[in-house]
Enzyme design. Structure first.
Site, PDB file in Angstrom:
ATOM      1  N   CYS A 111       1.348  11.801  10.622  1.00 57.83           N
ATOM      2  CA  CYS A 111       2.642  11.681  10.886  1.00 57.83           C
ATOM      3  C   CYS A 111       3.385  12.881  10.503  1.00 57.83           C
ATOM      4  O   CYS A 111       3.287  13.845  10.809  1.00 57.83           O
ATOM      5  CB  CYS A 111       3.211  10.375  10.254  1.00 57.83           C
ATOM      6  N   HIS A 112       4.144  12.769   9.218  1.00 57.34           N
ATOM      7  CA  HIS A 112       4.733  14.012   8.771  1.00 57.34           C
ATOM      8  C   HIS A 112       3.885  14.569   7.659  1.00 57.34           C
ATOM      9  O   HIS A 112       4.487  15.688   7.104  1.00 57.34           O
ATOM     10  CB  HIS A 112       6.101  13.646   7.966  1.00 57.34           C
ATOM     11  N   ALA A 113       2.889  14.118   7.211  1.00 54.92           N
ATOM     12  CA  ALA A 113       2.103  14.809   5.985  1.00 54.92           C
ATOM     13  C   ALA A 113       1.525  16.146   6.592  1.00 54.92           C
ATOM     14  O   ALA A 113       1.228  16.669   5.532  1.00 54.92           O
ATOM     15  CB  ALA A 113       1.238  13.795   5.742  1.00 54.92           C
TER      16      ALA A 113
END
Length: 186
Positions: A111-113
């Site tokens: 995801c945003h990681a």
């Protein structure tokens, strides 16, 4: 090569992690026999973000500053908008990410990681995916962005969102069992 049922995996997160992106890998990897620990930049418990509001919490096993890369076979980075944004501003968290990348051990971000991988200068020249809203950040950092459920480049595993969790966890297991990967350091 490490069998998943004898692997040691650390999940690095803080308040605001996407609930499913921590819980699913945590529970599935444990179910497969891995020893999974939660590391954070704060002690006690960290609170999830569950779709549109705060969710439940998980207990922190160790602080990021105390993570020894040699004690683990893989690093898992859950997303959420808040979690990776806070972690990428932490020297302790970024040390963990950079040392894992340098070690050749499995690093998995969803995801945003991948923002953490961008901050570690670990996407340059690598195929990666992420949540669509950070695609430009990944590309600007030199990553070769792909719109696929899971993308793996020399042991760096990335996925787009919670819908990809089954493929994400399966690829983590596969990569851990393959062992270390030769790659340029971050």
């Amino acid at each position: 090569m490490t069998a998943i049922n004898s692997a040691k995996i650390v999940i690095l997160a803080t308040d605001g992690y996407e609930r499913s992106e921590l819980r699913v890998p945590y529970e599935e990897l444990q179910r497969k026999g891995a020893d999974v620990k939660i590391a954070s930049i704060k002690d006690g418990e960290i609170k999830s973000w569950d779709e549109k509001d705060w969710g439940d919490s998980v207990k922190v096993d160790l602080l990021a500053k105390d993570v020894r890369i040699e004690d683990f076979d893989a690093l898992v980075l859950p997303g959420g908008q808040i979690n990776p944004d806070v972690l990428r501003a932490s020297d302790d968290a970024m040390r963990v990410v950079k040392e894992f990348v340098k070690s050749g051990k499995v690093v998995a971000a969803i995801c945003h990681a991948p923002w953490l991988l961008v901050e570690a200068d670990a996407v340059r020249g690598r195929e990666v995916t992420s949540y669509g809203s950070i695609k430009t950040d990944v590309k600007n950092a030199g990553g070769i962005w792909k719109d696929e459920k899971v993308v793996c480049d020399k042991g760096i595993v990335t996925s787009r969102n919670p819908d990809d969790l089954e493929a994400f966890v399966a690829k983590i297991v596969e990569e851990v069992e393959e062992g270390r990967h030769e790659r340029k350091a971050a």
